[in-house]
Write an enzyme that holds these catalytic residues in place. Structure first.
Site, PDB file in Angstrom:
ATOM      1  N   GLY A  94       0.879  -1.183   0.000  1.00  0.00           N
ATOM      2  CA  GLY A  94       0.000   0.000   0.000  1.00  0.00           C
ATOM      3  C   GLY A  94       0.905   1.217   0.000  1.00  0.00           C
ATOM      4  O   GLY A  94       1.725   1.390   0.912  1.00  0.00           O
ATOM      5  N   HIS A 124     -12.699  12.005  10.738  1.00  0.00           N
ATOM      6  CA  HIS A 124     -11.564  11.711   9.847  1.00  0.00           C
ATOM      7  C   HIS A 124     -11.687  12.502   8.544  1.00  0.00           C
ATOM      8  O   HIS A 124     -12.731  13.081   8.263  1.00  0.00           O
ATOM      9  CB  HIS A 124     -11.516  10.216   9.498  1.00  0.00           C
ATOM     10  CG  HIS A 124     -10.918   9.375  10.575  1.00  0.00           C
ATOM     11  ND1 HIS A 124     -11.675   8.818  11.579  1.00  0.00           N
ATOM     12  CD2 HIS A 124      -9.643   8.977  10.810  1.00  0.00           C
ATOM     13  CE1 HIS A 124     -10.887   8.119  12.383  1.00  0.00           C
ATOM     14  NE2 HIS A 124      -9.645   8.200  11.943  1.00  0.00           N
ATOM     15  N   HIS A 125     -10.625  12.418   7.740  1.00  0.00           N
ATOM     16  CA  HIS A 125     -10.580  13.071   6.428  1.00  0.00           C
ATOM     17  C   HIS A 125     -11.603  12.446   5.464  1.00  0.00           C
ATOM     18  O   HIS A 125     -12.036  11.306   5.651  1.00  0.00           O
ATOM     19  CB  HIS A 125      -9.167  12.968   5.842  1.00  0.00           C
ATOM     20  CG  HIS A 125      -8.620  11.576   5.813  1.00  0.00           C
ATOM     21  ND1 HIS A 125      -8.871  10.700   4.780  1.00  0.00           N
ATOM     22  CD2 HIS A 125      -7.863  10.885   6.709  1.00  0.00           C
ATOM     23  CE1 HIS A 125      -8.273   9.547   5.020  1.00  0.00           C
ATOM     24  NE2 HIS A 125      -7.655   9.629   6.195  1.00  0.00           N
ATOM     25  N   GLY A 138      -0.111   4.522  -0.279  1.00  0.00           N
ATOM     26  CA  GLY A 138      -0.917   5.739  -0.140  1.00  0.00           C
ATOM     27  C   GLY A 138      -0.408   6.600   0.999  1.00  0.00           C
ATOM     28  O   GLY A 138       0.792   6.610   1.304  1.00  0.00           O
ATOM     29  N   ARG A 139      -1.339   7.314   1.649  1.00  0.00           N
ATOM     30  CA  ARG A 139      -0.949   8.221   2.752  1.00  0.00           C
ATOM     31  C   ARG A 139      -0.103   7.498   3.791  1.00  0.00           C
ATOM     32  O   ARG A 139       0.957   7.967   4.188  1.00  0.00           O
ATOM     33  CB  ARG A 139      -2.219   8.792   3.432  1.00  0.00           C
ATOM     34  CG  ARG A 139      -2.838   9.973   2.748  1.00  0.00           C
ATOM     35  CD  ARG A 139      -4.185  10.317   3.371  1.00  0.00           C
ATOM     36  NE  ARG A 139      -5.146   9.286   3.052  1.00  0.00           N
ATOM     37  CZ  ARG A 139      -5.918   9.285   1.965  1.00  0.00           C
ATOM     38  NH1 ARG A 139      -5.862  10.307   1.142  1.00  0.00           N
ATOM     39  NH2 ARG A 139      -6.745   8.291   1.707  1.00  0.00           N
ATOM     40  N   LYS A 142     -11.265   8.797   3.784  1.00  0.00           N
ATOM     41  CA  LYS A 142     -11.364   7.539   4.544  1.00  0.00           C
ATOM     42  C   LYS A 142     -12.585   6.758   4.065  1.00  0.00           C
ATOM     43  O   LYS A 142     -13.689   7.285   3.993  1.00  0.00           O
ATOM     44  CB  LYS A 142     -11.443   7.822   6.052  1.00  0.00           C
ATOM     45  CG  LYS A 142     -11.438   6.543   6.878  1.00  0.00           C
ATOM     46  CD  LYS A 142     -11.142   6.833   8.332  1.00  0.00           C
ATOM     47  CE  LYS A 142     -11.196   5.580   9.184  1.00  0.00           C
ATOM     48  NZ  LYS A 142     -10.197   4.567   8.834  1.00  0.00           N
TER      49      LYS A 142
HETATM   50  P1  NAD Z   1      -4.776   5.287   0.790  1.00  0.00           P
HETATM   51  O1  NAD Z   1      -6.031   5.151   0.009  1.00  0.00           O
HETATM   52  O2  NAD Z   1      -4.052   6.595   0.780  1.00  0.00           O
HETATM   53  O3  NAD Z   1      -3.723   4.164   0.306  1.00  0.00           O
HETATM   54  C1  NAD Z   1      -4.075   2.835   0.068  1.00  0.00           C
HETATM   55  C2  NAD Z   1      -2.975   2.206  -0.778  1.00  0.00           C
HETATM   56  O4  NAD Z   1      -3.217   0.801  -0.851  1.00  0.00           O
HETATM   57  C3  NAD Z   1      -2.920   2.714  -2.217  1.00  0.00           C
HETATM   58  O5  NAD Z   1      -1.556   2.845  -2.609  1.00  0.00           O
HETATM   59  C4  NAD Z   1      -3.581   1.591  -3.017  1.00  0.00           C
HETATM   60  O6  NAD Z   1      -3.080   1.489  -4.345  1.00  0.00           O
HETATM   61  C5  NAD Z   1      -3.145   0.376  -2.202  1.00  0.00           C
HETATM   62  N1  NAD Z   1      -4.061  -0.774  -2.339  1.00  0.00           N
HETATM   63  C6  NAD Z   1      -5.337  -0.846  -1.924  1.00  0.00           C
HETATM   64  N2  NAD Z   1      -5.844  -2.063  -2.214  1.00  0.00           N
HETATM   65  C7  NAD Z   1      -4.859  -2.762  -2.816  1.00  0.00           C
HETATM   66  C8  NAD Z   1      -4.774  -4.075  -3.357  1.00  0.00           C
HETATM   67  N3  NAD Z   1      -5.817  -4.914  -3.342  1.00  0.00           N
HETATM   68  N4  NAD Z   1      -3.598  -4.474  -3.904  1.00  0.00           N
HETATM   69  C9  NAD Z   1      -2.540  -3.634  -3.936  1.00  0.00           C
HETATM   70  N5  NAD Z   1      -2.581  -2.373  -3.453  1.00  0.00           N
HETATM   71  C10 NAD Z   1      -3.720  -1.940  -2.895  1.00  0.00           C
HETATM   72  O7  NAD Z   1      -5.147   4.865   2.292  1.00  0.00           O
HETATM   73  P2  NAD Z   1      -4.366   5.267   3.638  1.00  0.00           P
HETATM   74  O8  NAD Z   1      -4.882   6.558   4.161  1.00  0.00           O
HETATM   75  O9  NAD Z   1      -2.895   5.090   3.426  1.00  0.00           O
HETATM   76  O10 NAD Z   1      -4.927   4.143   4.634  1.00  0.00           O
HETATM   77  C11 NAD Z   1      -4.729   2.780   4.371  1.00  0.00           C
HETATM   78  C12 NAD Z   1      -5.443   1.947   5.420  1.00  0.00           C
HETATM   79  O11 NAD Z   1      -4.833   2.151   6.698  1.00  0.00           O
HETATM   80  C13 NAD Z   1      -6.930   2.305   5.609  1.00  0.00           C
HETATM   81  O12 NAD Z   1      -7.646   1.108   5.833  1.00  0.00           O
HETATM   82  C14 NAD Z   1      -6.925   3.171   6.859  1.00  0.00           C
HETATM   83  O13 NAD Z   1      -8.157   3.144   7.544  1.00  0.00           O
HETATM   84  C15 NAD Z   1      -5.851   2.484   7.650  1.00  0.00           C
HETATM   85  N6  NAD Z   1      -5.193   3.252   8.718  1.00  0.00           N
HETATM   86  C16 NAD Z   1      -4.834   2.553   9.821  1.00  0.00           C
HETATM   87  C17 NAD Z   1      -4.131   3.163  10.828  1.00  0.00           C
HETATM   88  C18 NAD Z   1      -3.680   2.336  12.012  1.00  0.00           C
HETATM   89  O14 NAD Z   1      -3.005   2.865  12.937  1.00  0.00           O
HETATM   90  N7  NAD Z   1      -3.988   1.034  12.032  1.00  0.00           N
HETATM   91  C19 NAD Z   1      -3.812   4.526  10.746  1.00  0.00           C
HETATM   92  C20 NAD Z   1      -4.191   5.224   9.605  1.00  0.00           C
HETATM   93  C21 NAD Z   1      -4.876   4.580   8.575  1.00  0.00           C
END
Ligand code: NAD
Length: 235
Positions: free
Chosen positions: A11, A144-145, A13-14, A148
């Site tokens: 992943g 949240h933003h 992303g953010r 989400k």
């Molecule tokens: P985001 O949308 O910015 O990034 C998600 C990334 O995952 C992207 O690069 C996307 O291409 C990739 N991705 C998604 N599904 C995929 C798949 N099947 N195969 C390959 N790549 C895939 O999201 P984000 O803000 O980075 O958040 C990601 C997750 O983390 C969310 O579920 C969010 O709720 C969670 N989160 C958890 C915590 C924690 O402390 N546990 C903190 C913040 C966010």
């Protein structure tokens, strides 16, 4: 001084980008970032859209993808004997099952929130729920933003479980809020309000990597944030 360990970030992303940026400070070498979409900015490691291209040694994978992705990384980690930290929320049944299956072969730690502050808040709420002698009306606000995808947040669900009963959960998605949870307990003639506010998304990345360091030394199995954080305390 710990030995640098090979890290795969799943992943990009953010959160994935925060993990990649924090990795070196925690003695990890990011060997690869795997995600279905290319990172917005070039990262500190090569990006691949599939695991097939990953041929560097990896000891830990950190998953911040989206539901559906977690099953893929869990299966890959189980096949390759790689410890797995997952912070993805709103998981599907398939994701949950893949994490459980993987845990028979590798150490797995999934958490809705890698913040020590939320862990403390969860413990306080569990204690409050045990000690309350008058009925309380409980309410959780999850802010949240707008990007989400899941609501309520995984953290709001965890806080609700800690409180017991059926707290009312309100989820708001506004602007670019990193994450805020407010817990209100209305008692008889008084009320309590506890607020947890995140000001730096890197907090979760640092938590996930620190937990990962600990996890790499554990036997195969499913672990929680409490297993990790309580291992470092006397109680
Ligand atoms: P985001 O949308 O910015 O990034 C998600 C990334 O995952 C992207 O690069 C996307 O291409 C990739 N991705 C998604 N599904 C995929 C798949 N099947 N195969 C390959 N790549 C895939 O999201 P984000 O803000 O980075 O958040 C990601 C997750 O983390 C969310 O579920 C969010 O709720 C969670 N989160 C958890 C915590 C924690 O402390 N546990 C903190 C913040 C966010």
């Amino acid at each position: 001084m710990t030995q640098p360990a090979g890290l795969l970030v799943f992943g990009a992303g953010r959160m994935g980008r925060q993990v990649a940026e924090a990795a070196a400070d925690q003695d990890f070498v990011v060997q690869a970032m795997v995600s279905r979409s290319q990172p917005a900015q070039a990262g500190p490691a090569p990006w691949y859209d599939s695991f097939d291209a990953v041929d560097q040694p990896v000891q830990l994978a950190v998953d911040f993808s989206l539901p559906g992705g977690t099953a893929q990384i869990a299966n890959w980690c189980a096949q390759h004997g790689v410890a797995l930290i997952s912070g993805t929320t709103g998981l599907s049944e398939e994701d949950d099952a893949a994490l459980r299956n993987a845990a028979s072969r590798i150490p797995v730690l999934w958490a809705a929130n890698f913040s020590p502050g939320i862990h403390l808040l969860t413990q306080w709420l569990e204690q409050a729920a045990r000690r309350l002698t008058v009925p309380a009306k409980t309410q959780i606000l999850d802010l949240h933003h707008v990007h989400k995808q899941d609501a309520p947040s995984g953290t709001a669900l965890r806080l609700a479980k800690a409180l017991g009963g059926t707290p009312n959960i309100e989820s708001r998605r506004e602007g670019e809020h990193i994450g805020e949870h407010r817990v209100q307990l209305a008692l008889d003639g008084e009320s309590l309000e506890l607020i947890h506010r995140v000001t730096d998304r890197g907090l979760f990345a640092r938590g996930a990597l620190t937990a990962g360091r600990w996890l790499m030394d554990q036997e195969a199995g499913q672990y929680t944030v409490s297993d990790w954080l309580d291992a470092g305390s006397d109680r």
